[in-house]
Design a protein around this motif. Structure first.
Motif, PDB file in Angstrom:
ATOM      1  N   PRO A 108       7.962   6.852   8.980  1.00 24.69           N
ATOM      2  CA  PRO A 108       7.359   6.677   7.645  1.00 24.69           C
ATOM      3  C   PRO A 108       8.318   5.935   6.719  1.00 24.69           C
ATOM      4  CG  PRO A 108       7.004   8.908   8.439  1.00 24.69           C
ATOM      5  CD  PRO A 108       7.957   8.272   9.403  1.00 24.69           C
ATOM      6  N   PRO A 109       7.840   4.932   6.005  1.00 29.40           N
ATOM      7  CA  PRO A 109       8.721   4.133   5.147  1.00 29.40           C
ATOM      8  C   PRO A 109       9.058   4.857   3.846  1.00 29.40           C
ATOM      9  CG  PRO A 109       6.478   3.366   4.921  1.00 29.40           C
ATOM     10  CD  PRO A 109       6.451   4.431   5.981  1.00 29.40           C
ATOM     11  N   THR A 110      10.131   4.417   3.230  1.00 29.66           N
ATOM     12  CA  THR A 110      10.487   4.907   1.900  1.00 29.66           C
ATOM     13  C   THR A 110       9.705   4.086   0.872  1.00 29.66           C
ATOM     14  OG1 THR A 110      12.316   3.347   1.658  1.00 29.66           O
ATOM     15  CG2 THR A 110      12.807   5.444   2.754  1.00 29.66           C
ATOM     16  N   PRO A 111       9.640   4.534  -0.379  1.00 29.87           N
ATOM     17  CA  PRO A 111       8.919   3.748  -1.400  1.00 29.87           C
ATOM     18  C   PRO A 111       9.404   2.313  -1.531  1.00 29.87           C
ATOM     19  CG  PRO A 111       9.357   5.953  -2.210  1.00 29.87           C
ATOM     20  CD  PRO A 111      10.083   5.841  -0.903  1.00 29.87           C
ATOM     21  N   ASP A 112      10.685   2.080  -1.227  1.00 29.79           N
ATOM     22  CA  ASP A 112      11.214   0.720  -1.328  1.00 29.79           C
ATOM     23  C   ASP A 112      10.852  -0.138  -0.119  1.00 29.79           C
ATOM     24  OD1 ASP A 112      12.408   1.343  -3.732  1.00 29.79           O
ATOM     25  OD2 ASP A 112      14.319   1.933  -2.813  1.00 29.79           O
ATOM     26  N   GLU A 113      10.369   0.478   0.948  1.00 34.33           N
ATOM     27  CA  GLU A 113      10.069  -0.251   2.169  1.00 34.33           C
ATOM     28  C   GLU A 113       8.586  -0.561   2.354  1.00 34.33           C
ATOM     29  OE1 GLU A 113      13.682   1.629   4.966  1.00 34.33           O
ATOM     30  OE2 GLU A 113      11.662   2.516   4.980  1.00 34.33           O
ATOM     31  N   VAL A 114       7.712   0.017   1.531  1.00 31.54           N
ATOM     32  CA  VAL A 114       6.275  -0.141   1.744  1.00 31.54           C
ATOM     33  C   VAL A 114       5.835  -1.580   1.515  1.00 31.54           C
ATOM     34  CG1 VAL A 114       5.809   2.249   1.140  1.00 31.54           C
ATOM     35  CG2 VAL A 114       5.733   0.476  -0.635  1.00 31.54           C
ATOM     36  N   ASP A 115       4.760  -1.945   2.195  1.00 33.20           N
ATOM     37  CA  ASP A 115       4.170  -3.273   2.038  1.00 33.20           C
ATOM     38  C   ASP A 115       3.524  -3.354   0.654  1.00 33.20           C
ATOM     39  OD1 ASP A 115       2.476  -5.562   2.148  1.00 33.20           O
ATOM     40  OD2 ASP A 115       2.547  -5.446   4.328  1.00 33.20           O
ATOM     41  N   PRO A 116       3.903  -4.330  -0.173  1.00 36.05           N
ATOM     42  CA  PRO A 116       3.360  -4.399  -1.536  1.00 36.05           C
ATOM     43  C   PRO A 116       1.940  -4.945  -1.617  1.00 36.05           C
ATOM     44  CG  PRO A 116       4.848  -6.235  -1.161  1.00 36.05           C
ATOM     45  CD  PRO A 116       4.922  -5.375   0.072  1.00 36.05           C
ATOM     46  N   ASP A 117       1.414  -5.503  -0.515  1.00 31.74           N
ATOM     47  CA  ASP A 117       0.105  -6.157  -0.561  1.00 31.74           C
ATOM     48  C   ASP A 117      -0.964  -5.477   0.278  1.00 31.74           C
ATOM     49  OD1 ASP A 117       1.171  -8.230  -2.192  1.00 31.74           O
ATOM     50  OD2 ASP A 117       2.007  -9.172  -0.388  1.00 31.74           O
ATOM     51  N   GLU A 118      -0.608  -4.432   1.032  1.00 33.54           N
ATOM     52  CA  GLU A 118      -1.569  -3.800   1.918  1.00 33.54           C
ATOM     53  C   GLU A 118      -1.543  -2.282   1.757  1.00 33.54           C
ATOM     54  OE1 GLU A 118      -1.618  -7.063   5.564  1.00 33.54           O
ATOM     55  OE2 GLU A 118      -0.097  -5.491   5.569  1.00 33.54           O
ATOM     56  N   LEU A 119      -2.649  -1.649   2.091  1.00 29.52           N
ATOM     57  CA  LEU A 119      -2.775  -0.194   1.962  1.00 29.52           C
ATOM     58  C   LEU A 119      -3.756   0.326   3.014  1.00 29.52           C
ATOM     59  CD1 LEU A 119      -5.790   0.126   0.542  1.00 29.52           C
ATOM     60  CD2 LEU A 119      -4.526  -0.481  -1.515  1.00 29.52           C
ATOM     61  N   ALA A 120      -3.660   1.624   3.253  1.00 28.63           N
ATOM     62  CA  ALA A 120      -4.609   2.282   4.166  1.00 28.63           C
ATOM     63  C   ALA A 120      -5.591   3.097   3.336  1.00 28.63           C
ATOM     64  CB  ALA A 120      -3.845   3.181   5.138  1.00 28.63           C
ATOM     65  N   LEU A 121      -6.876   2.882   3.556  1.00 30.27           N
ATOM     66  CA  LEU A 121      -7.936   3.537   2.774  1.00 30.27           C
ATOM     67  C   LEU A 121      -8.449   4.783   3.513  1.00 30.27           C
ATOM     68  CD1 LEU A 121      -9.915   3.563   0.391  1.00 30.27           C
ATOM     69  CD2 LEU A 121     -11.397   2.038   1.732  1.00 30.27           C
ATOM     70  N   PHE A 122      -8.475   5.930   2.790  1.00 27.64           N
ATOM     71  CA  PHE A 122      -8.920   7.188   3.407  1.00 27.64           C
ATOM     72  C   PHE A 122     -10.216   7.717   2.789  1.00 27.64           C
ATOM     73  CE2 PHE A 122      -4.463   6.882   4.519  1.00 27.64           C
ATOM     74  CZ  PHE A 122      -4.425   7.335   5.826  1.00 27.64           C
ATOM     75  N   ARG A 123     -10.296   7.633   1.467  1.00 22.97           N
ATOM     76  CA  ARG A 123     -11.535   8.126   0.801  1.00 22.97           C
ATOM     77  C   ARG A 123     -11.773   7.316  -0.473  1.00 22.97           C
ATOM     78  NH1 ARG A 123      -8.520  12.360   2.068  1.00 22.97           N
ATOM     79  NH2 ARG A 123      -7.869  12.736  -0.090  1.00 22.97           N
ATOM     80  N   ILE A 124     -13.007   7.462  -1.004  1.00 22.88           N
ATOM     81  CA  ILE A 124     -13.363   6.835  -2.271  1.00 22.88           C
ATOM     82  C   ILE A 124     -13.982   7.906  -3.162  1.00 22.88           C
ATOM     83  CG2 ILE A 124     -14.754   5.074  -3.437  1.00 22.88           C
ATOM     84  CD1 ILE A 124     -14.620   3.388  -0.906  1.00 22.88           C
ATOM     85  N   GLU A 125     -13.475   8.005  -4.385  1.00 23.71           N
ATOM     86  CA  GLU A 125     -13.945   9.033  -5.314  1.00 23.71           C
ATOM     87  C   GLU A 125     -14.476   8.377  -6.591  1.00 23.71           C
ATOM     88  OE1 GLU A 125     -10.594  12.451  -4.089  1.00 23.71           O
ATOM     89  OE2 GLU A 125     -10.407  11.314  -5.978  1.00 23.71           O
ATOM     90  N   GLU A 126     -15.513   9.029  -7.162  1.00 24.96           N
ATOM     91  CA  GLU A 126     -16.010   8.562  -8.455  1.00 24.96           C
ATOM     92  C   GLU A 126     -15.085   9.079  -9.558  1.00 24.96           C
ATOM     93  OE1 GLU A 126     -20.029   9.741  -8.976  1.00 24.96           O
ATOM     94  OE2 GLU A 126     -20.795   8.505  -7.332  1.00 24.96           O
ATOM     95  N   ILE A 127     -15.032   8.334 -10.648  1.00 23.89           N
ATOM     96  CA  ILE A 127     -14.207   8.733 -11.784  1.00 23.89           C
ATOM     97  C   ILE A 127     -15.145   9.285 -12.865  1.00 23.89           C
ATOM     98  CG2 ILE A 127     -12.528   7.984 -13.512  1.00 23.89           C
ATOM     99  CD1 ILE A 127     -11.753   5.692 -11.626  1.00 23.89           C
ATOM    100  N   ASP A 128     -14.898  10.513 -13.270  1.00 22.94           N
ATOM    101  CA  ASP A 128     -15.761  11.131 -14.284  1.00 22.94           C
ATOM    102  C   ASP A 128     -15.748  10.315 -15.580  1.00 22.94           C
ATOM    103  OD1 ASP A 128     -16.289  13.129 -12.512  1.00 22.94           O
ATOM    104  OD2 ASP A 128     -14.789  14.521 -13.337  1.00 22.94           O
ATOM    105  N   GLY A 129     -16.953  10.072 -16.088  1.00 24.58           N
ATOM    106  CA  GLY A 129     -17.092   9.361 -17.351  1.00 24.58           C
ATOM    107  C   GLY A 129     -16.881   7.874 -17.267  1.00 24.58           C
ATOM    108  N   VAL A 130     -16.581   7.330 -16.107  1.00 17.70           N
ATOM    109  CA  VAL A 130     -16.349   5.885 -15.946  1.00 17.70           C
ATOM    110  C   VAL A 130     -17.358   5.368 -14.926  1.00 17.70           C
ATOM    111  CG1 VAL A 130     -14.711   4.090 -15.296  1.00 17.70           C
ATOM    112  CG2 VAL A 130     -13.895   6.154 -16.476  1.00 17.70           C
ATOM    113  N   THR A 131     -18.117   4.334 -15.325  1.00 26.40           N
ATOM    114  CA  THR A 131     -19.175   3.824 -14.446  1.00 26.40           C
ATOM    115  C   THR A 131     -18.819   2.511 -13.754  1.00 26.40           C
ATOM    116  OG1 THR A 131     -20.177   2.678 -16.332  1.00 26.40           O
ATOM    117  CG2 THR A 131     -20.968   4.918 -15.815  1.00 26.40           C
TER     118      THR A 131
END
Length: 225
Positions: A108-131
């Motif tokens: 597992p990388p440290t915060p300084d080693e993470v890729d700044p342009d890519e991410l892994a998606l696990f879930r999507i949540e709605e934001i209360d009060g924001v449409t």
């Protein structure tokens, strides 16, 4: 008459003088000869003595050499001095691992080693009060080393969830398994939400870009074999 009588006397005296001179010369010659003979004899004796002394000295100095030669067995050779090539080589530096040489890691990388342009998606949540925005539940990470049974490298995540807002009108593209293609196709945000809700914690990797408001405005899935 007197003159005639004196002549024999003068002759006799001259003869005596000549005899004395000759006798003296003979004695001088004998002395000279003796001196020369003595000098020559002394020189010869000295030379002979020197030669004898030198011979004696040579014989004395030859004895250790003879004893040394006798101490070495016949046919034996002296031990050779080890050359630089025969010396024990220094220890080689430790070899680097294949992962390090390839610039990848399975840790597992440290915060300084993470890729700044890519991410892994696990879930999507709605934001209360924001449409106009939703929260993507993601983990940051880096590409690891390819496995033996796979053609591609895994995306190694940090293991900590983060939430990042995405605009509902964001430009989204997807590949398999969201679509049936290995080439990116554009899909709607709602189509993405539906698929993620049906396949939570998939960890699909996306490349993203943000807008002026800090929210994600472009999301493109990365194809992994």
């Amino acid at each position: 008459m007197k003159a005639n009588r004196l002549r024999p006397v003068v002759v006799a005296l001259a003869a005596v003088t000549l005899t004395a001179v000759l006798t003296g010369c003979e004695k001088g010659g004998s002395a000279t000869g003796s001196a020369s003979g003595s000098t020559a004899g002394s020189a010869a004796g000295s030379a002979a003595g020197s030669a004898a002394g030198a011979g004696a000295g040579t014989g004395a100095s030859a004895k250790p050499a003879a004893s040394t030669a006798a101490a070495t067995p016949a046919g034996a050779t002296p031990s050779a001095v080890p050359s630089a090539a025969s010396k024990k080589p220094s220890a080689a530096p430790p070899a680097t691992s294949a992962a390090t040489a390839a610039g990848c890691s399975d840790e597992p990388p440290t915060p300084d080693e993470v890729d700044p342009d890519e991410l892994a998606l696990f879930r999507i949540e709605e934001i209360d009060g924001v449409t106009d925005k939703v929260n993507l539940v993601i983990q940051h990470g880096v590409w690891g080393c390819p496995g033996k049974d796979t053609d591609g490298a895994p995306f190694v995540v940090t293991g900590e969830d983060s939430r990042w807002a995405m605009d509902q009108a964001a430009y989204v593209t997807a590949v398999t398994p969201i679509t049936d293609s290995t080439e990116n196709r554009r899909i709607g945000v709602q189509e993405l939400i539906d698929w993620v809700d049906a396949h939570p914690d998939s960890g699909l990797v996306f490349r993203y870009e943000t807008g002026d408001d800090g929210a994600i405005h472009r999301l493109e899935q990365v194809f992994t074999p």
